[in-house]
Each structure stands twice: as C-alpha cells, then as structure tokens.
Design an enzyme around this catalytic site. Structure first.
Site, PDB file in Angstrom:
ATOM      1  N   SER A   1      10.077   8.167-101.778  1.00 38.46           N
ATOM      2  CA  SER A   1      10.787   8.656-100.593  1.00 38.46           C
ATOM      3  C   SER A   1      11.369  10.021-100.905  1.00 38.46           C
ATOM      4  O   SER A   1      11.636  10.354-102.069  1.00 38.46           O
ATOM      5  CB  SER A   1      11.923   7.684-100.250  1.00 38.46           C
ATOM      6  OG  SER A   1      12.832   8.256 -99.323  1.00 38.46           O
TER       7      SER A   1
ATOM      8  N   TYR B   1      19.271   2.684-102.024  1.00 37.56           N
ATOM      9  CA  TYR B   1      17.864   2.938-101.728  1.00 37.56           C
ATOM     10  C   TYR B   1      17.386   4.230-102.382  1.00 37.56           C
ATOM     11  O   TYR B   1      16.331   4.270-103.027  1.00 37.56           O
ATOM     12  CB  TYR B   1      17.649   2.995-100.219  1.00 37.56           C
ATOM     13  CG  TYR B   1      16.212   3.244 -99.818  1.00 37.56           C
ATOM     14  CD1 TYR B   1      15.295   2.200 -99.818  1.00 37.56           C
ATOM     15  CD2 TYR B   1      15.785   4.516 -99.448  1.00 37.56           C
ATOM     16  CE1 TYR B   1      13.967   2.423 -99.455  1.00 37.56           C
ATOM     17  CE2 TYR B   1      14.466   4.748 -99.077  1.00 37.56           C
ATOM     18  CZ  TYR B   1      13.567   3.698 -99.085  1.00 37.56           C
ATOM     19  OH  TYR B   1      12.266   3.923 -98.735  1.00 37.56           O
TER      20      TYR B   1
END
Length: 253
Positions: A152, A176
């Site tokens: 990501s 995350y």
C-alpha cells in the site's frame, strides 16, 4: 509438451484478489482461488468458471499454520509446481468505523488498540510469510516463479514523512500502514534469498481502491488496481526483484 502454468491468489473471493484471479485465468493460468470462507470461496470460483476460466477454490486461512500447510498439500497433489503466488489477503480492523462523515480517517495512533494491530499483523505480515514458506517448494519447482506482495502507499515511510508530520492528505493509520511497511521489508528479504533461484519477489501498491476493507470509499476500481499486480505477476526474465511499485513505476520506501 507444455505444462500449463498455475497461480495462487490469497483472499481472492472478492475485491482486488478476485479481479487478479480473473485476469490470471484469462491469460490461461490454472488459478487456485484462496479463501478463508468456504462458501464465499466456492461462489467466487464458480462465478469465474462460468466465465470459462480454470479456477478452483482453495480453502486457505492465512492466519492458521495448519490451514496453510493443508492448502499447500492440496496444490502439490494436483500440480507439479506453482508459477505465481499473489499474497493478496489483507485486513484493516476498525478502519471503516474510524472514518468521519467526510470520509477522512479520524483515529490517531494514540487511540489505536493493540488487539487490532495484532490481528492486522497476523493477516498482513505473518500471513504472507506463512504462505510463501509453505508454497516455496512448489514455487522452486517452477522454472521462473513470481511472488507479488500486496502492499500500500501507506507502507511508505518516505511518503508519510514527506507529507509532513501535521495534517496531510495521507491518513495516519498506524496499524495498517506499519503492517505494509513490514511487508515491504519482508518482500526485500525473500527477494534477496530467492533471486539466485530465479524467483522474482516484488511489492505492489494498488492505490486507494474501493473494496470492503475501506467501506468502498476508495476512488479507484479493482480493474485499475489489478494492473500493477498483473504486471509484477507476469514479469519477463531480467525484470526487477525486491522492488516496490505502483503502475507508474518504483515507489520510495
């Protein structure tokens, strides 16, 4: 006689994983559709088979050593090797609940629960390690295997610092984001080990894509997101390994 290529995509019953499985199937791969939920996995595989693709559900919980080992045995019993592994399965517990009315992430690191972080790391970090290690004998049996880690933009420390330490467009999602930073490091570690054996290992940043993980708030489609995943999954000999990319090229770590 040419042996048909095979691929495994984890967390592939929906989202980017499902689109990646579809794309690989369309290229002629036998695709193992990894899914923790047997019912959802079977439905997704059935839908792709209805499109004429060779896709088979593989029960696979990336947080379970036993499930991962059993899945590797299932594939080994039916295939001589594995040409592509896409470690796609990922979670972001509490992310959607932390979105404000304007869609901005509103949970600062000081409020983030350790339990949520542990659950995130178990899927996003330890999951790819479990799966890659378990399927490594099959990957090594392929003449030129490719491994893609679904990372990501939030995994880039350089991008986070570059955005400034105050308010920025990039959400400050500690659990995350740091799990994807760790995954980037794991990508490099596997790439260093496996480069001499002809296996390329790279991390893909698909962008902010509309999926269940973010309550479909992302502005990109799964079709757009799958572009970089597919590019890295089908690299020609001499391509990069140990890299971190989006569709426009290398990203800063």
């Amino acid at each position: 006689m040419t042996t048909r290529k095979s691929a495994l995509v984890t967390g592939a019953n929906k989202g980017i994983g499902l689109e990646t499985a579809r794309r690989l199937g369309a290229l002629g791969f036998k695709v193992w559709l990894g899914a923790r939920d047997a019912k959802r996995g079977a439905a997704a595989a059935g839908a792709l088979r209805a499109e004429g693709l060779d896709v088979e559900r593989l029960e696979l919980d990336v947080t379970s050593d036993e499930s991962v080992v059993a899945a590797a045995k299932t594939v080994a019993a039916q295939a001589p090797g594995l040409d592509v592994l896409v470690n796609n399965a990922g979670v972001a517990p509490g992310y959607v609940d932390a979105l404000g009315p304007d869609g901005r992430y509103e949970r600062p690191p000081s409020w983030e629960g350790v339990a949520d972080m542990k659950a995130t790391y178990d899927v996003n970090v330890f999951g790819p390690v479990r799966v890659t290690q378990a399927f490594l004998p099959l990957l090594l049996a392929s003449p030129a295997a490719r491994i893609v880690m679904l990372s990501s933009y939030l995994g880039s420390i350089a991008r986070a610092v570059g955005a400034g330490l105050g308010e920025s467009q990039s959400p400050n999602v500690m659990g995350y984001g740091s799990s994807k930073t760790a995954l980037n490091a794991i990508t490099v570690a596997f790439a260093r080990e496996l480069a001499p054996r002809g296996i390329m290992v790279n991390a893909a940043a698909p962008g902010y894509t509309a999926t269940d993980l973010n309550g479909h708030k992302g502005h990109r489609t799964v079709q757009q997101a799958a572009e970089i995943v597919m590019r890295l999954a089908t690299l020609d000999a001499g391509g990069p390994t140990g890299g971190y990319f989006d569709e426009n090229g290398p990203l800063p770590w």
